[in-house]
Scaffold this motif. Structure first.
Motif, PDB file in Angstrom:
ATOM      1  N   SER A  68      -7.215 -21.824  51.078  1.00  0.00           N
ATOM      2  CA  SER A  68      -7.311 -20.385  50.834  1.00  0.00           C
ATOM      3  C   SER A  68      -6.758 -19.649  52.040  1.00  0.00           C
ATOM      4  O   SER A  68      -6.543 -20.233  53.107  1.00  0.00           O
ATOM      5  CB  SER A  68      -8.769 -19.983  50.567  1.00  0.00           C
ATOM      6  N   ASP A  69      -6.532 -18.342  51.878  1.00  0.00           N
ATOM      7  CA  ASP A  69      -6.002 -17.535  52.976  1.00  0.00           C
ATOM      8  C   ASP A  69      -7.078 -17.160  53.990  1.00  0.00           C
ATOM      9  O   ASP A  69      -6.797 -16.970  55.161  1.00  0.00           O
ATOM     10  CB  ASP A  69      -5.355 -16.259  52.413  1.00  0.00           C
ATOM     11  N   GLY A  70      -8.305 -17.012  53.516  1.00  0.00           N
ATOM     12  CA  GLY A  70      -9.398 -16.647  54.398  1.00  0.00           C
ATOM     13  C   GLY A  70     -10.676 -17.360  53.997  1.00  0.00           C
ATOM     14  O   GLY A  70     -10.935 -17.561  52.808  1.00  0.00           O
ATOM     15  N   GLN A  71     -11.480 -17.779  54.985  1.00  0.00           N
ATOM     16  CA  GLN A  71     -12.742 -18.461  54.727  1.00  0.00           C
ATOM     17  C   GLN A  71     -13.812 -17.856  55.629  1.00  0.00           C
ATOM     18  O   GLN A  71     -13.555 -17.590  56.804  1.00  0.00           O
ATOM     19  CB  GLN A  71     -12.643 -19.969  55.010  1.00  0.00           C
ATOM     20  N   ALA A  72     -15.001 -17.657  55.084  1.00  0.00           N
ATOM     21  CA  ALA A  72     -16.093 -17.101  55.880  1.00  0.00           C
ATOM     22  C   ALA A  72     -17.428 -17.517  55.283  1.00  0.00           C
ATOM     23  O   ALA A  72     -17.534 -17.807  54.090  1.00  0.00           O
ATOM     24  CB  ALA A  72     -16.008 -15.576  55.949  1.00  0.00           C
ATOM     25  N   VAL A  73     -18.436 -17.574  56.138  1.00  0.00           N
ATOM     26  CA  VAL A  73     -19.806 -17.847  55.711  1.00  0.00           C
ATOM     27  C   VAL A  73     -20.672 -16.669  56.143  1.00  0.00           C
ATOM     28  O   VAL A  73     -20.645 -16.264  57.310  1.00  0.00           O
ATOM     29  CB  VAL A  73     -20.356 -19.154  56.314  1.00  0.00           C
ATOM     30  N   PHE A  74     -21.417 -16.120  55.186  1.00  0.00           N
ATOM     31  CA  PHE A  74     -22.324 -15.002  55.438  1.00  0.00           C
ATOM     32  C   PHE A  74     -23.750 -15.439  55.112  1.00  0.00           C
ATOM     33  O   PHE A  74     -23.960 -16.373  54.324  1.00  0.00           O
ATOM     34  CB  PHE A  74     -21.970 -13.799  54.557  1.00  0.00           C
ATOM     35  N   ASP A  75     -24.730 -14.762  55.713  1.00  0.00           N
ATOM     36  CA  ASP A  75     -26.108 -15.018  55.324  1.00  0.00           C
ATOM     37  C   ASP A  75     -26.440 -14.191  54.088  1.00  0.00           C
ATOM     38  O   ASP A  75     -25.587 -13.481  53.545  1.00  0.00           O
ATOM     39  CB  ASP A  75     -27.090 -14.743  56.475  1.00  0.00           C
ATOM     40  N   ALA A  76     -27.687 -14.290  53.629  1.00  0.00           N
ATOM     41  CA  ALA A  76     -28.072 -13.632  52.376  1.00  0.00           C
ATOM     42  C   ALA A  76     -28.011 -12.114  52.469  1.00  0.00           C
ATOM     43  O   ALA A  76     -27.937 -11.426  51.444  1.00  0.00           O
ATOM     44  CB  ALA A  76     -29.478 -14.067  51.968  1.00  0.00           C
ATOM     45  N   GLN A  77     -28.040 -11.550  53.684  1.00  0.00           N
ATOM     46  CA  GLN A  77     -27.969 -10.097  53.857  1.00  0.00           C
ATOM     47  C   GLN A  77     -26.544  -9.601  54.098  1.00  0.00           C
ATOM     48  O   GLN A  77     -26.310  -8.403  54.281  1.00  0.00           O
ATOM     49  CB  GLN A  77     -28.858  -9.654  55.028  1.00  0.00           C
ATOM     50  N   GLY A  78     -25.577 -10.526  54.113  1.00  0.00           N
ATOM     51  CA  GLY A  78     -24.185 -10.127  54.308  1.00  0.00           C
ATOM     52  C   GLY A  78     -23.726 -10.105  55.739  1.00  0.00           C
ATOM     53  O   GLY A  78     -22.686  -9.522  56.051  1.00  0.00           O
ATOM     54  N   HIS A  79     -24.483 -10.726  56.654  1.00  0.00           N
ATOM     55  CA  HIS A  79     -24.068 -10.788  58.054  1.00  0.00           C
ATOM     56  C   HIS A  79     -23.127 -11.981  58.252  1.00  0.00           C
ATOM     57  O   HIS A  79     -23.417 -13.087  57.816  1.00  0.00           O
ATOM     58  CB  HIS A  79     -25.284 -10.918  58.973  1.00  0.00           C
ATOM     59  N   LEU A  80     -22.003 -11.729  58.902  1.00  0.00           N
ATOM     60  CA  LEU A  80     -21.018 -12.780  59.133  1.00  0.00           C
ATOM     61  C   LEU A  80     -21.550 -13.809  60.121  1.00  0.00           C
ATOM     62  O   LEU A  80     -22.027 -13.464  61.200  1.00  0.00           O
ATOM     63  CB  LEU A  80     -19.719 -12.162  59.671  1.00  0.00           C
ATOM     64  N   ALA A  82     -19.691 -17.175  60.389  1.00  0.00           N
ATOM     65  CA  ALA A  82     -18.517 -17.917  60.838  1.00  0.00           C
ATOM     66  C   ALA A  82     -17.347 -17.539  59.949  1.00  0.00           C
ATOM     67  O   ALA A  82     -17.531 -17.213  58.775  1.00  0.00           O
ATOM     68  CB  ALA A  82     -18.771 -19.431  60.777  1.00  0.00           C
ATOM     69  N   ALA A  83     -16.129 -17.587  60.511  1.00  0.00           N
ATOM     70  CA  ALA A  83     -14.956 -17.203  59.728  1.00  0.00           C
ATOM     71  C   ALA A  83     -13.708 -17.841  60.302  1.00  0.00           C
ATOM     72  O   ALA A  83     -13.666 -18.238  61.469  1.00  0.00           O
ATOM     73  CB  ALA A  83     -14.799 -15.679  59.703  1.00  0.00           C
ATOM     74  N   SER A  84     -12.690 -17.942  59.456  1.00  0.00           N
ATOM     75  CA  SER A  84     -11.394 -18.448  59.884  1.00  0.00           C
ATOM     76  C   SER A  84     -10.325 -17.877  58.964  1.00  0.00           C
ATOM     77  O   SER A  84     -10.617 -17.297  57.913  1.00  0.00           O
ATOM     78  CB  SER A  84     -11.361 -19.988  59.851  1.00  0.00           C
ATOM     79  N   GLY A  85      -9.066 -18.042  59.358  1.00  0.00           N
ATOM     80  CA  GLY A  85      -7.968 -17.545  58.541  1.00  0.00           C
ATOM     81  C   GLY A  85      -7.983 -16.034  58.436  1.00  0.00           C
ATOM     82  O   GLY A  85      -8.282 -15.316  59.395  1.00  0.00           O
ATOM     83  N   ILE A 132     -17.440 -17.634  51.318  1.00  0.00           N
ATOM     84  CA  ILE A 132     -16.499 -16.708  50.696  1.00  0.00           C
ATOM     85  C   ILE A 132     -15.076 -17.182  50.981  1.00  0.00           C
ATOM     86  O   ILE A 132     -14.701 -17.366  52.145  1.00  0.00           O
ATOM     87  CB  ILE A 132     -16.679 -15.267  51.228  1.00  0.00           C
ATOM     88  N   LEU A 133     -14.296 -17.387  49.929  1.00  0.00           N
ATOM     89  CA  LEU A 133     -12.894 -17.770  50.061  1.00  0.00           C
ATOM     90  C   LEU A 133     -12.026 -16.701  49.418  1.00  0.00           C
ATOM     91  O   LEU A 133     -12.374 -16.172  48.353  1.00  0.00           O
ATOM     92  CB  LEU A 133     -12.638 -19.119  49.377  1.00  0.00           C
ATOM     93  N   THR A 134     -10.912 -16.363  50.048  1.00  0.00           N
ATOM     94  CA  THR A 134     -10.011 -15.349  49.500  1.00  0.00           C
ATOM     95  C   THR A 134      -8.581 -15.872  49.467  1.00  0.00           C
ATOM     96  O   THR A 134      -8.184 -16.696  50.301  1.00  0.00           O
ATOM     97  CB  THR A 134     -10.044 -14.059  50.335  1.00  0.00           C
TER      98      THR A 134
END
Length: 245
Positions: A68-80, A82-85, A132-134
């Motif tokens: 994917s172009d972008g990858q990220a992990v958020f908690d249940a409240q939407g706080h980032l 970890a992320a890459s891309g 989350i993948l985009t």
């Protein structure tokens, strides 16, 4: 009159051949897809086995996620977390973290969340995390969902294993192993108290004060270590434990 049945026969032969080729091609594609999935799962499993911290787990998730172009992990409240891309440095994303189902993935190939194509997958047991993948140009498919589901299961198991080890280590500081194991298993009644026939031993070292003066600091420590080692070994042999030294 003969040419017409022969032509129909040849047409049928070519149709059968084309159908068989299509079946073989489909089987080959499915086999290759399964092989790639199995290979990815094996690599991811090895990576999660070596994870020591939650940050390690999240980085392994990002590293082994579907292309994917972008990858990220958020908690249940939407706080980032970890992320890459393309999502690296993205503090927030337009996604209903608190309202979305914690058990079902979401595929958005219609640009409803600010990205042309988005795949959101929840994982975790006691705590929920969102992968989350985009993508900008290629929609997500059921193959991506299958890959992500396996990855999420491995990540959840790794997080749970870390939590169990940390909790076990904390409990063993205050309880003997049988009691700590019972607490970890969630056995009913363990915290409500129970009656047992038990022996309580109060042990002391004869002439301890005078002995410490004769042995000095290093000698005293060596004596205590030997005493504790012998006593604890005997107590554990009889399913006992030390309340305090």
């Amino acid at each position: 009159s003969i040419a017409r049945p022969l032509g129909a026969l040849l047409a049928r032969i070519f149709e059968d051949h084309a159908e068989q080729e299509s079946i073989r091609r489909r089987l080959a594609e499915e086999t290759l897809r399964e092989y790639r999935h199995s290979n990815l799962v094996q690599k991811a499993a090895v990576a999660f086995t070596s994870c020591q911290t939650l940050e390690d787990v999240l980085q392994a998730v990002l590293q082994h996620a579907p292309v994917s172009d972008g990858q990220a992990v958020f908690d249940a409240q939407g706080h980032l977390l970890a992320a890459s891309g393309g999502l690296n440095g993205c503090d927030a994303i337009r996604f209903p973290f608190t309202a979305a189902s914690k058990t079902k993935p979401l595929i958005d190939n219609e640009n409803r969340h600010g990205w042309p194509f988005l795949l959101a997958y929840p994982f975790g047991d006691e705590e929920t995390y969102w992968l989350i993948l985009t993508r900008q140009s290629a929609p997500f498919t059921s193959v991506d969902t299958q890959h992500t589901a396996t990855l999420a299961a491995l990540a959840a198991a790794s997080v749970d294993s870390r939590r169990q080890r940390r909790l076990s280590s904390s409990l063993l500081r205050y309880f003997p192993r049988p009691v700590a194991d019972s607490l970890l298993r969630g056995e009913s009644g363990i915290l409500e108290g129970a009656e047992y026939n038990a022996t309580i031993l109060f042990a002391d070292i004869r002439r301890f004060t005078r002995t410490t003066q004769e042995l000095g600091p290093q000698g005293t420590v060596a004596l205590l270590n030997r005493f504790f080692e012998e006593m604890v070994m005997i107590l554990r042999k009889h399913r006992g434990f030390v309340d305090k030294f």
